[in-house]
Design a protein around this motif. Structure first.
Motif, short mmCIF file in Angstrom:
data_model
loop_
_atom_site.label_atom_id
_atom_site.label_comp_id
_atom_site.label_asym_id
_atom_site.label_seq_id
_atom_site.Cartn_x
_atom_site.Cartn_y
_atom_site.Cartn_z
N GLN A 42 54.81 24.31 3.46
CA GLN A 42 54.64 25.60 4.12
C GLN A 42 55.92 26.42 4.03
OE1 GLN A 42 53.09 25.40 8.11
NE2 GLN A 42 51.60 23.79 7.60
N ALA A 43 55.75 27.72 4.22
CA ALA A 43 56.90 28.61 4.32
C ALA A 43 57.57 28.43 5.68
CB ALA A 43 56.45 30.06 4.16
N PRO A 44 58.83 28.80 5.79
CA PRO A 44 59.48 28.75 7.10
C PRO A 44 58.78 29.66 8.11
CG PRO A 44 61.11 28.93 5.36
CD PRO A 44 59.76 29.15 4.72
N ARG A 45 58.96 29.31 9.37
CA ARG A 45 58.39 30.08 10.48
C ARG A 45 59.51 30.44 11.43
NH1 ARG A 45 55.42 27.05 15.48
NH2 ARG A 45 54.89 28.87 16.76
N LEU A 46 59.60 31.70 11.81
CA LEU A 46 60.61 32.15 12.75
C LEU A 46 60.35 31.56 14.13
CD1 LEU A 46 62.98 34.07 13.53
CD2 LEU A 46 61.23 35.82 13.97
N LEU A 47 61.39 30.95 14.71
CA LEU A 47 61.28 30.39 16.06
C LEU A 47 62.07 31.22 17.08
CD1 LEU A 47 61.81 26.55 15.52
CD2 LEU A 47 59.63 27.74 15.90
N ILE A 48 63.33 31.40 16.80
CA ILE A 48 64.29 31.97 17.76
C ILE A 48 65.15 32.98 17.02
CG2 ILE A 48 66.27 31.46 19.26
CD1 ILE A 48 64.05 29.94 20.39
N ASP A 49 65.38 34.14 17.62
CA ASP A 49 66.35 35.06 17.06
C ASP A 49 67.45 35.37 18.07
OD1 ASP A 49 64.02 37.27 17.95
OD2 ASP A 49 66.09 37.96 18.26
#
Lengths: 108, 121
Positions: A42-49
């Protein structure tokens, strides 16, 4: 170039346990640290910015903290779907935009 | 729902060229900066290039500067990466990513599934 060092490289834990992942920057990046989760195939998934802001739809068991050069991603109680590779990324000084080498959270 | 669909990858010899495309849908494309990020299979992530909503700001990693050109067509909701003088070390899965704002903020909230580029003789 800002170098991000993630530790440990691999974390072996059981479901329900707490996971603590570290990301250290080679110089201060203030709060400008982002975390992603990537599962196999899978592609990366944004968790925290920006160190501590959870992205929309990210469960509350994921939390981020830190500032300056030392940052932490904590998963309070691991669910089976949380076993994955986690990357940190700085957005303070660019170019280049840089990522850490990743921490793999694997099931013990 | 945001969708990013990359295409154009393939097998190419060193020194040759390839053009990647990314078709975007599910959001107002010309409201957002866009980027290319690559990943050698089994390895980490490397940011390649980014472009602002109106193409006024374009940035590259040193590893590709002078060889790769990023562009976008807002009328077609498409992002491109022209890759020239390809090297073996450019072999990777190339992801199209959507930024959070119109100017590069480097918060990649949406990713495509990637297109694989293999450079080998």
């Amino acid at each position: 170039e800002i170098v991000l060092t993630q530790s440990p490289a691999t974390l072996s834990l059981s479901p329900g346990e707490r996971a603590t992942l570290s990301c250290r920057a080679s110089q201060s990046i203030s709060k400008y640290l982002v975390w992603y989760q990537q599962k196999p195939g899978q592609a990366p998934r944004l968790l925290i910015d920006d160190a501590s802001n959870r992205a929309i739809g990210v469960p509350a068991r994921f939390s981020g903290s830190g500032s300056g050069t030392d940052f932490t991603l904590t998963i309070s109680s691991l669910e089976p779907e949380d076993f994955a590779v986690y990357y940190c990324q700085q957005r303070s000084n660019w170019p280049p935009l840089t990522f850490g080498g990743g921490t793999k959270v694997e099931m013990k | 729902e945001v969708q990013l669909v990359e295409s154009g990858g393939g097998f190419v010899q060193p020194g040759r060229s390839l053009r990647l495309s990314c078709a975007a849908s599910g959001f107002i494309f010309d409201n957002y900066a866009m980027h290319w990020v690559r990943q050698v299979p089994g390895k980490g992530l490397e940011w390649v290039s980014g472009i602002s909503w109106n193409s006024a700001r374009i940035i590259y990693a040193d590893s590709v500067k002078g060889r790769f050109t990023i562009s976008r067509d807002n009328a077609e909701n498409s992002l491109y990466l022209q890759m020239n003088s390809l090297r073996a070390e450019d072999t990777a899965l190339y992801y199209c990513t959507k930024d959070r704002a119109w100017d590069p903020q480097f918060i990649f909230g949406s990713w495509g599934q990637g297109t694989l580029v293999t450079v080998s003789s």
